[in-house]
Design a protein around this motif. Sequence first.
Motif, PDB file in Angstrom:
ATOM      1  N   GLU A   1       0.863  -1.184   0.000  1.00 44.26           N
ATOM      2  CA  GLU A   1       0.000   0.000   0.000  1.00 44.26           C
ATOM      3  C   GLU A   1       0.897   1.231   0.000  1.00 44.26           C
ATOM      4  N   ALA A   2       0.436   2.284  -0.688  1.00 43.60           N
ATOM      5  CA  ALA A   2       1.206   3.508  -0.739  1.00 43.60           C
ATOM      6  C   ALA A   2       1.187   4.152   0.626  1.00 43.60           C
ATOM      7  N   GLY A   3       2.297   4.827   0.959  1.00 40.56           N
ATOM      8  CA  GLY A   3       2.403   5.477   2.260  1.00 40.56           C
ATOM      9  C   GLY A   3       1.850   6.883   2.225  1.00 40.56           C
ATOM     10  N   VAL A   4       2.112   7.626   3.306  1.00 38.73           N
ATOM     11  CA  VAL A   4       1.701   9.020   3.403  1.00 38.73           C
ATOM     12  C   VAL A   4       2.657   9.851   2.544  1.00 38.73           C
ATOM     13  N   ALA A   5       2.098  10.627   1.641  1.00 40.13           N
ATOM     14  CA  ALA A   5       2.912  11.441   0.743  1.00 40.13           C
ATOM     15  C   ALA A   5       2.919  12.888   1.206  1.00 40.13           C
ATOM     16  N   GLN A   6       4.108  13.498   1.229  1.00 39.70           N
ATOM     17  CA  GLN A   6       4.229  14.904   1.591  1.00 39.70           C
ATOM     18  C   GLN A   6       5.076  15.619   0.558  1.00 39.70           C
ATOM     19  N   SER A   7       4.760  16.882   0.355  1.00 44.59           N
ATOM     20  CA  SER A   7       5.610  17.714  -0.499  1.00 44.59           C
ATOM     21  C   SER A   7       5.518  19.163  -0.054  1.00 44.59           C
ATOM     22  N   PRO A   8       6.568  19.958  -0.286  1.00 40.79           N
ATOM     23  CA  PRO A   8       7.875  19.506  -0.772  1.00 40.79           C
ATOM     24  C   PRO A   8       8.657  18.802   0.314  1.00 40.79           C
ATOM     25  N   ARG A   9       9.797  18.264  -0.003  1.00 41.19           N
ATOM     26  CA  ARG A   9      10.657  17.644   1.013  1.00 41.19           C
ATOM     27  C   ARG A   9      11.458  18.694   1.765  1.00 41.19           C
ATOM     28  N   TYR A  10      11.848  19.734   1.071  1.00 49.01           N
ATOM     29  CA  TYR A  10      12.645  20.797   1.675  1.00 49.01           C
ATOM     30  C   TYR A  10      12.120  22.156   1.205  1.00 49.01           C
ATOM     31  N   LYS A  11      12.213  23.141   2.108  1.00 49.58           N
ATOM     32  CA  LYS A  11      11.802  24.486   1.743  1.00 49.58           C
ATOM     33  C   LYS A  11      12.613  25.478   2.558  1.00 49.58           C
ATOM     34  N   ILE A  12      13.159  26.473   1.882  1.00 43.78           N
ATOM     35  CA  ILE A  12      13.874  27.560   2.543  1.00 43.78           C
ATOM     36  C   ILE A  12      13.161  28.854   2.191  1.00 43.78           C
ATOM     37  N   ILE A  13      12.768  29.610   3.212  1.00 41.40           N
ATOM     38  CA  ILE A  13      12.094  30.892   2.972  1.00 41.40           C
ATOM     39  C   ILE A  13      12.668  31.936   3.909  1.00 41.40           C
ATOM     40  N   GLU A  14      12.399  33.186   3.589  1.00 43.23           N
ATOM     41  CA  GLU A  14      12.794  34.268   4.478  1.00 43.23           C
ATOM     42  C   GLU A  14      11.678  34.523   5.486  1.00 43.23           C
ATOM     43  N   LYS A  15      12.070  35.048   6.647  1.00 43.53           N
ATOM     44  CA  LYS A  15      11.055  35.354   7.652  1.00 43.53           C
ATOM     45  C   LYS A  15      10.070  36.361   7.078  1.00 43.53           C
ATOM     46  N   ARG A  16       8.845  36.213   7.536  1.00 41.15           N
ATOM     47  CA  ARG A  16       7.700  37.019   7.097  1.00 41.15           C
ATOM     48  C   ARG A  16       7.107  36.553   5.774  1.00 41.15           C
ATOM     49  N   GLN A  17       7.765  35.615   5.099  1.00 41.06           N
ATOM     50  CA  GLN A  17       7.144  35.043   3.911  1.00 41.06           C
ATOM     51  C   GLN A  17       6.119  33.987   4.325  1.00 41.06           C
ATOM     52  N   SER A  18       5.362  33.520   3.346  1.00 44.96           N
ATOM     53  CA  SER A  18       4.393  32.464   3.600  1.00 44.96           C
ATOM     54  C   SER A  18       4.853  31.172   2.931  1.00 44.96           C
ATOM     55  N   VAL A  19       4.339  30.061   3.434  1.00 44.76           N
ATOM     56  CA  VAL A  19       4.721  28.746   2.895  1.00 44.76           C
ATOM     57  C   VAL A  19       3.547  27.790   3.115  1.00 44.76           C
ATOM     58  N   ALA A  20       3.448  26.816   2.228  1.00 42.94           N
ATOM     59  CA  ALA A  20       2.380  25.811   2.353  1.00 42.94           C
ATOM     60  C   ALA A  20       2.951  24.425   2.140  1.00 42.94           C
ATOM     61  N   PHE A  21       2.441  23.485   2.910  1.00 41.74           N
ATOM     62  CA  PHE A  21       2.861  22.089   2.808  1.00 41.74           C
ATOM     63  C   PHE A  21       1.632  21.253   2.466  1.00 41.74           C
ATOM     64  N   TRP A  22       1.884  20.192   1.700  1.00 43.97           N
ATOM     65  CA  TRP A  22       0.786  19.345   1.256  1.00 43.97           C
ATOM     66  C   TRP A  22       0.975  17.926   1.754  1.00 43.97           C
ATOM     67  N   CYS A  23      -0.124  17.270   2.070  1.00 40.91           N
ATOM     68  CA  CYS A  23      -0.079  15.901   2.555  1.00 40.91           C
ATOM     69  C   CYS A  23      -1.214  15.088   1.940  1.00 40.91           C
ATOM     70  N   ASN A  24      -0.878  13.911   1.439  1.00 44.30           N
ATOM     71  CA  ASN A  24      -1.888  12.965   0.970  1.00 44.30           C
ATOM     72  C   ASN A  24      -1.803  11.715   1.836  1.00 44.30           C
ATOM     73  N   PRO A  25      -2.805  11.438   2.638  1.00 47.11           N
ATOM     74  CA  PRO A  25      -2.721  10.305   3.565  1.00 47.11           C
ATOM     75  C   PRO A  25      -2.907   8.976   2.848  1.00 47.11           C
ATOM     76  N   ILE A  26      -2.762   7.913   3.593  1.00 49.14           N
ATOM     77  CA  ILE A  26      -3.023   6.577   3.077  1.00 49.14           C
ATOM     78  C   ILE A  26      -4.515   6.472   2.751  1.00 49.14           C
ATOM     79  N   SER A  27      -4.804   5.882   1.614  1.00 51.28           N
ATOM     80  CA  SER A  27      -6.183   5.782   1.161  1.00 51.28           C
ATOM     81  C   SER A  27      -7.069   5.108   2.209  1.00 51.28           C
ATOM     82  N   GLY A  28      -8.185   5.755   2.506  1.00 50.87           N
ATOM     83  CA  GLY A  28      -9.130   5.178   3.457  1.00 50.87           C
ATOM     84  C   GLY A  28      -8.920   5.585   4.899  1.00 50.87           C
ATOM     85  N   HIS A  29      -7.805   6.256   5.179  1.00 54.69           N
ATOM     86  CA  HIS A  29      -7.556   6.683   6.554  1.00 54.69           C
ATOM     87  C   HIS A  29      -8.348   7.949   6.853  1.00 54.69           C
TER      88      HIS A  29
END
Lengths: 111, 116
Positions: free
Chosen positions: B1-29
């Motif tokens: 079964e496919a695991g939990v997927a996250q992206s990106p793996r790495y992110k570098i930003i400056e303070k006061r900037q915004s950032v978003a992370f994405w997650c796709n869980p295991i199907s059916g969870h």
Amino acid sequence: AQSVTQLDSHVSVSEGTPVLLRCNYSSSYSPSLFWYVQHPNKGLQLLLKYTSAATLVKGINGFEAEFKKSETSFHLTKPSAHMSDAAEYFCVVSPLAQFYFGTGTSLTVIP
Amino acid sequence: EAGVAQSPRYKIIEKRQSVAFWCNPISGHATLYWYQQILGQGPKLLIQFQNNGVVDDSQLPKDRFSAERLKGVDSTLKIQPAKLEDSAVYLCASSSRDVRGNTEAFFGQGTRLTVV
């Protein structure tokens, strides 16, 4: 309230000698208990889990843990350490589908 | 079964900037979690979803962090504006109950955020 105390932040053992990583917990409910391992730059991997069945739990890679309700402990052991066991280990208590982590124990294996 | 997927793996930003992370869980969870792991510490729960509803967000700094799981599947965690102390690994996990009612969490690889 739930909490997990990992009694040692760092443990060093020689390759081939036993490993003991200590964990005490408190929980308002009868919790499930887990040990996870985290290798550098890798995700968390489940080693073993206790879910109110047998108190001695066997996991992957030769690890096992014993649930002792009277002592509120869930210590992780392995008879013989391998170099590949060097990693961060987390004890986790889980009442009611939430997961509370200890602060971790860093295991160093000396060749 | 496919695991939990996250992206990106790495992110570098400056303070006061915004950032978003994405997650796709295991199907059916049905349950999805976001954790913050600061270097040298254990993961700390930020928010827990059951399907598309929030179960616990008591540790989420709501002045700057937000999370959603609109369709009860994948989820997004946002930080706006970021602070230096937000530098951490952000872990997503999902879980389901087995036939005995026991729950086990499965974790993604995490997103390592560095705020400079």
